[in-house]
Design a protein around this motif. Structure first.
Motif, PDB file in Angstrom:
ATOM      1  N   ASP A 375       0.844  -1.195   0.000  1.00  0.00           N
ATOM      2  CA  ASP A 375       0.000   0.000   0.000  1.00  0.00           C
ATOM      3  C   ASP A 375       0.882   1.250   0.000  1.00  0.00           C
ATOM      4  O   ASP A 375       0.904   2.032   0.957  1.00  0.00           O
ATOM      5  CB  ASP A 375      -0.922  -0.012   1.216  1.00  0.00           C
ATOM      6  CG  ASP A 375      -2.112   0.925   1.046  1.00  0.00           C
ATOM      7  OD1 ASP A 375      -2.092   1.734   0.094  1.00  0.00           O
ATOM      8  OD2 ASP A 375      -3.045   0.847   1.867  1.00  0.00           O
ATOM      9  N   TYR A 376       1.590   1.455  -1.086  1.00  0.00           N
ATOM     10  CA  TYR A 376       2.530   2.564  -1.155  1.00  0.00           C
ATOM     11  C   TYR A 376       1.824   3.910  -1.284  1.00  0.00           C
ATOM     12  O   TYR A 376       2.363   4.934  -0.843  1.00  0.00           O
ATOM     13  CB  TYR A 376       3.486   2.357  -2.325  1.00  0.00           C
ATOM     14  CG  TYR A 376       4.480   1.252  -2.087  1.00  0.00           C
ATOM     15  CD1 TYR A 376       5.617   1.470  -1.330  1.00  0.00           C
ATOM     16  CD2 TYR A 376       4.271  -0.034  -2.599  1.00  0.00           C
ATOM     17  CE1 TYR A 376       6.527   0.453  -1.085  1.00  0.00           C
ATOM     18  CE2 TYR A 376       5.180  -1.061  -2.368  1.00  0.00           C
ATOM     19  CZ  TYR A 376       6.292  -0.809  -1.606  1.00  0.00           C
ATOM     20  OH  TYR A 376       7.190  -1.822  -1.367  1.00  0.00           O
ATOM     21  N   ALA A 377       0.632   3.928  -1.874  1.00  0.00           N
ATOM     22  CA  ALA A 377      -0.086   5.195  -2.002  1.00  0.00           C
ATOM     23  C   ALA A 377      -0.410   5.764  -0.620  1.00  0.00           C
ATOM     24  O   ALA A 377      -0.155   6.945  -0.348  1.00  0.00           O
ATOM     25  CB  ALA A 377      -1.364   4.998  -2.811  1.00  0.00           C
ATOM     26  N   LEU A 378      -0.946   4.931   0.277  1.00  0.00           N
ATOM     27  CA  LEU A 378      -1.248   5.399   1.631  1.00  0.00           C
ATOM     28  C   LEU A 378       0.038   5.798   2.361  1.00  0.00           C
ATOM     29  O   LEU A 378       0.071   6.792   3.091  1.00  0.00           O
ATOM     30  CB  LEU A 378      -1.978   4.305   2.408  1.00  0.00           C
ATOM     31  CG  LEU A 378      -2.305   4.634   3.877  1.00  0.00           C
ATOM     32  CD1 LEU A 378      -3.145   5.903   3.973  1.00  0.00           C
ATOM     33  CD2 LEU A 378      -3.025   3.452   4.530  1.00  0.00           C
ATOM     34  N   LEU A 379       1.098   5.034   2.132  1.00  0.00           N
ATOM     35  CA  LEU A 379       2.385   5.342   2.765  1.00  0.00           C
ATOM     36  C   LEU A 379       2.842   6.753   2.411  1.00  0.00           C
ATOM     37  O   LEU A 379       3.240   7.534   3.287  1.00  0.00           O
ATOM     38  CB  LEU A 379       3.415   4.305   2.323  1.00  0.00           C
ATOM     39  CG  LEU A 379       4.817   4.335   2.950  1.00  0.00           C
ATOM     40  CD1 LEU A 379       5.446   2.940   2.868  1.00  0.00           C
ATOM     41  CD2 LEU A 379       5.746   5.330   2.257  1.00  0.00           C
ATOM     42  N   PHE A 380       2.752   7.109   1.143  1.00  0.00           N
ATOM     43  CA  PHE A 380       3.235   8.431   0.734  1.00  0.00           C
ATOM     44  C   PHE A 380       2.265   9.545   1.116  1.00  0.00           C
ATOM     45  O   PHE A 380       2.691  10.679   1.359  1.00  0.00           O
ATOM     46  CB  PHE A 380       3.528   8.442  -0.759  1.00  0.00           C
ATOM     47  CG  PHE A 380       4.750   7.639  -1.136  1.00  0.00           C
ATOM     48  CD1 PHE A 380       5.968   7.905  -0.546  1.00  0.00           C
ATOM     49  CD2 PHE A 380       4.667   6.595  -2.052  1.00  0.00           C
ATOM     50  CE1 PHE A 380       7.098   7.164  -0.869  1.00  0.00           C
ATOM     51  CE2 PHE A 380       5.787   5.847  -2.382  1.00  0.00           C
ATOM     52  CZ  PHE A 380       7.000   6.131  -1.786  1.00  0.00           C
TER      53      PHE A 380
END
Length: 415
Positions: A375-380
């Motif tokens: 879940d890289y979108a939420l991470l960024f």
């Protein structure tokens, strides 16, 4: 290298400072080799994890202990070296730790198994971490406050070059030669640097402090701006270093190989180099709080772009924005950290740097689960949520800091 004509130079005061800084520039260029070497060693670890695991026949999870031990000691030992720097001098500390880094690097390069490799990298992080904060203190000792940020910008340019060189070359060395070469080269370079630093003049002009470390730290705790800046460095480090770690894994998670991811994110170092040259020219005429705002805006935009576009163009843009933020914003905070406790500049600067790395490590660990889940979108987006308010607080605080510029032996700036 350090100085073009100061745009604000119309007075005898600035003419004198220009002449002084030019002389200091000529004799201290050798200093920039240390930050380059330190960053090359630090940023070469990530591309080597898979080759090491394959060669030593262990899992990637086991090999990550190599990086963890290095990073933990890299951050934790900063304060220790700050105390030592104020006692034995900057140059002697640099030379001794370069020799230590050379020995530890050789242990790493010729490690027969994972346990020896972990010990070698832990020792390397333990000693090589002294180079950058001590170099920053050396520059702060050498340059008047009005010109210090341009000198520190040149130091950060060396940091950017080292970062880019490591990102671009470590994986290639591992692929075409051996991962051991990526540890061997910095070790040999550190040994050579320890020798050439003998020509660097010492800047600790006052009598080295003999005050017990506990009393010295207690005294620093009574400096409000130093306490604020040290605590503030934790979220600033999270914003600057923690979330950036996941730009390359984002590309890999979306189908790119490690070599491509390394080359794309390597443009972070290119941006640091370019940004520092801009900072040198605008720092004398732009308020420090505006540099924080503009650099912070670039960093915030970096994470928004990464969240919205996890592609090669998107991550390349994000990497460049992150490097710009580092050059413009972080150099401003770093310069500020050298001035809040001039009489204990070594330990004061080290506290700030240590807190930055602590914040970066906490952020990396805190969002590691999101990376593991893809879940890289939420991470960024979390990176955006942390960065934006941090920069706002930092800019307001820097604007309210009214300390008078002081030399290395003068009174501490007051808030």
């Amino acid at each position: 290298m350090l100085l073009a004509q100061d745009p604000a130079a119309g007075s005898p005061k600035f003419a004198v400072m220009n002449a002084q800084a030019t002389r200091l520039s000529g004799r201290s260029r050798i200093l920039y080799l240390g930050p380059f070497l330190s960053m090359f060693d630090r940023f070469s670890i990530a591309p080597l994890l898979l080759p090491i695991a394959h060669d030593l026949r262990v899992t990637v999870a086991q090999v990550t202990v190599v990086a963890t031990a290095y990073f933990l000691l890299y951050g934790a030992m900063q304060v220790v070296y700050g105390l030592i720097s104020d006692r034995i001098g900057r140059v002697l500390l640099l030379r001794v730790t370069c020799v230590g880094a050379a020995v530890a690097g050789l242990v790493s390069a010729f490690a027969p198994d994972l346990r020896v490799l972990i010990a070698g990298r832990a020792l390397t992080g333990c000693v090589i971490c002294a180079i950058i904060p001590t170099s920053v203190v050396y520059v702060a000792d050498s340059f008047p406050f009005e010109m210090r940020q341009r000198a520190i910008a040149d130091l950060l340019a060396a940091v950017g070059l080292g970062t880019a060189a490591a990102t671009f070359s470590a994986g290639l060395l591992a692929h075409y030669l051996s991962w051991r070469v990526a540890f061997l080269l910095p070790a040999l370079a550190a040994l050579g640097l320890a020798y050439v630093l003998r020509w660097l003049p010492e800047t600790l002009s006052r009598q080295p402090t003999r005050e017990p470390a506990i009393r010295q730290l207690a005294g620093l705790a009574r400096r409000p701006w130093l306490v604020f800046l040290t605590l503030f460095a934790i979220p600033e480090g999270a914003a600057m270093l923690g979330f950036f770690t996941f730009l390359a894994p984002t590309l890999e998670a979306h189908g790119q190989n490690a070599a491509v991811a390394g080359i794309v994110t390597g443009f972070y170092g290119v941006a640091v180099l370019a940004g520092t040259q801009v900072v040198k020219r605008i720092a004398p005429v732009v308020g420090a709080h505006w540099l924080i705002v503009s650099g912070g805006a670039a960093l915030t935009l970096c994470y928004a772009v990464a969240a919205l576009s996890p592609t090669i163009p998107g991550i390349l843009s994000a990497s460049f924005l992150a490097g710009t933020g580092y050059a413009v914003m972080h150099s401003t905070f770093q310069t500020w950290a050298t001035e809040v406790a001039p009489q204990a500049r070594g330990i004061g600067t080290a506290l700030f740097v240590s807190a930055v790395f602590l914040g970066g490590g906490l952020a990396t660990a805190g969002v590691g689960g999101l990376a593991g889940a893809g879940d890289y979108a939420l991470l960024f987006w979390l990176g955006v949520a942390v960065t934006a308010p941090t920069i706002a607080v930092g800019a307001v605080a820097r604007r309210r800091f009214h300390g008078q510029p002081a030399d290395s032996d003068g009174p501490a700036a007051a808030g």
